[in-house]
Design an enzyme around this catalytic site. Structure first.
Site, PDB file in Angstrom:
ATOM      1  CB  CYS A 130      52.733  -6.743  -0.987  1.00 43.81           C
ATOM      2  SG  CYS A 130      51.809  -5.211  -0.904  1.00 43.81           S
ATOM      3  CG  HIS A 212      56.518  -3.680  -0.983  1.00 45.40           C
ATOM      4  ND1 HIS A 212      55.713  -4.653  -1.531  1.00 45.40           N
ATOM      5  CD2 HIS A 212      57.669  -4.304  -0.607  1.00 45.40           C
ATOM      6  CE1 HIS A 212      56.348  -5.816  -1.484  1.00 45.40           C
ATOM      7  NE2 HIS A 212      57.527  -5.629  -0.919  1.00 45.40           N
TER       8      HIS A 212
END
Length: 475
Positions: A130, A212
């Site tokens: 990510c 994230h």
């Protein structure tokens, strides 16, 4: 702060297997390099820490050298010419605040396929990628002409244009240049964790607490949020004519953080992708030095003209000498000297700023070396040397003592030292005043008795005989 990416939104094993042949043939033309399946990429993709220095060096490894990443501590503070923002947050699926955010963002999903294919939106089908996804979402959606992406990112942008978000995610995951650059900045613990878990494309799930990255970028007058774990990009709308797109971003982030922190705290980190500050400083320095040369030359000509006028040789001036700046209505010598002084000050300030930026970039590399170096061999060798010298056991026993016992011993040692210091101070004071301390008198008593037995004259035995005689008279 470590990043654990994967879990919800990752591709299943069957989907990945179905696309592996297509993906390998695609990347042969997209990257211009020999490609390989994801399973054969060295160690897979590893977790990365959220650090602006790490992200800046990662962009350099991608081939993009005119960009840097800065951490944002205050949303209200203006940021100069950002390309986009990267938001790191804690992901917990079961939390109520998370469900509120999902319900809110579901209303702004962009589901039109033509609109999706016109931007670079890639689904995260590879765990732990990510960080790279967030950087690419900003850079590959930037239309700045002065932004040099480099060969790898330029080919990736061209050859993935019009692809589905899932295929774009596969293209990112199977690009060896991106994977190698990504993994080169991972800490050794991340590699060991991957070896223990044996995480694959479909087996890596969110467990407990994970973090994230998502990106916020302006595209065609609209603020988009690009999250690789979401099925669609999110359009937060446009901004007013008198506003900058960062004003719209501030409002969205204020609302997002207000929802997320409604029931409990949320840990987050915000970074801005901006142009390399050294480029702007270098350009400004070049302009200042040019102006400095012009002002200095004009001042010298003006002073020379004044000297010639005072000596009466003004008529010998060459006809082709420019006299526009030498007119009294333009600048006087004093004005030019003051202007030259201000230019010198500005040049010194910008030279210091450029040196600071270079030092900062150097420290990024030093920190990266320390972060990625494996100290296991050094620690094992150091402990072995201590054991060979016979001091390891003593050091371990000293550090394994209970804290209370150690603190009690320390207090006793302090009291003993204080008593010793007080005794020595009293002895020194008594010697100076001619008084014998009581402890020394007790030590001198055996010597007095010895002198008595030896029938040596002394004041103390005489006093004792006089006292005994008085007692006999009383009887």
């Amino acid at each position: 702060m470590n990043v654990a990416a994967g879990g919800p939104g990752t591709a299943s094993a069957s989907t990945t297997a179905a696309n592996s042949i297509f993906n390998n043939s695609l990347l042969a033309s997209a990257t211009g390099a020999t490609t390989m399946p994801m399973a054969q990429l060295a160690d897979g993709w590893l977790e990365l820490e959220s650090d602006p220095g790490l992200f800046t060096l990662l962009l350099e490894d991608f081939g993009c050298h005119d960009v840097q990443v800065e951490e944002v501590y205050d949303l209200q503070k203006p940021i100069e010419s950002p390309y986009g923002f990267i938001f790191l947050f804690r992901w917990i699926e079961e939390r109520r605040a998370r469900r509120k955010i999902v319900e809110t963002t579901a209303e702004i999903f962009v589901k039109d396929e033509e609109a999706i294919s016109s931007i670079f939106f890639a689904q995260q089908v590879v765990p732990n990628s990510c960080a790279t996804h967030a950087l690419l979402s900003v850079l590959l959606n930037c239309n700045e002409n002065n932004l040099q992406l480099g060969d790898t990112l330029s080919r990736l942008k061209v050859h993935t244009k019009g692809m589905s978000p899932e295929n774009k995610g596969l293209a990112i995951g199977n690009t060896p240049e991106l994977a190698c650059a990504h993994n080169s900045h991972a800490i050794p613990q991340a590699r060991r964790r991957l070896e223990r878990t044996g995480a694959g494309v479909a087996s890596c799930r969110f467990t407990g607490e994970a973090f994230h990255f998502v990106s916020f970028v302006p595209i065609s007058g609209q603020l988009f949020e690009l999250d690789g774990l979401k099925p669609y990009p999110m359009n937060h709308g446009g901004w007013e004519d008198h506003e900058d797109w960062t004003d719209k971003f501030r409002r969205v982030m204020a609302e997002r953080l207000g929802i997320a922190t409604g029931e409990q705290d949320i840990r987050f980190n915000l970074m801005a992708v901006v142009p390399d500050r050294r480029i702007a400083i270098t350009h400004k320095l070049k302009m200042l030095r040019t102006n400095q040369a012009i002002v200095s030359g004009t001042l010298q000509k003006l002073l020379k003209a004044d000297e010639q006028g005072e000596s009466g040789n003004g008529d010998q001036q060459r006809p082709d000498t420019p006299t526009t700046l030498l007119e009294p209505s333009a600048f006087t010598a004093k004005d030019l000297q003051l202007l030259l002084k201000n230019l010198d000050t500005e040049i010194a300030i910008n030279e210091q700023n450029l040196a600071d930026e270079n030092d900062r970039r150097h420290m990024f590399k030093v920190d990266a070396s320390r972060r990625t170096h494996n100290y296991d061999k050094f620690i094992c060798t150091f402990l072995s040397m201590l054991a060979h010298q016979g001091v390891l056991g003593e050091l371990v026993s000293q550090h394994l003592l209970p804290s209370k016992k150690v603190s009690g011993q320390s207090a006793a040692n302090r009291i003993s030292k204080q008593n010793s210091a007080a005794s020595s101070a009293g002895a020194n004071a008594g010697a100076a005043a001619g008084v014998t301390p009581k402890s020394q008198q007790q030590q001198q008593q055996p010597q007095t008795a010895a002198s008595k037995n030896g029938k040596s004259p002394g004041k103390t035995p005489g006093r004792r005989r006089k006292g005994r005689n008085k007692c006999r008279k009383r009887k």
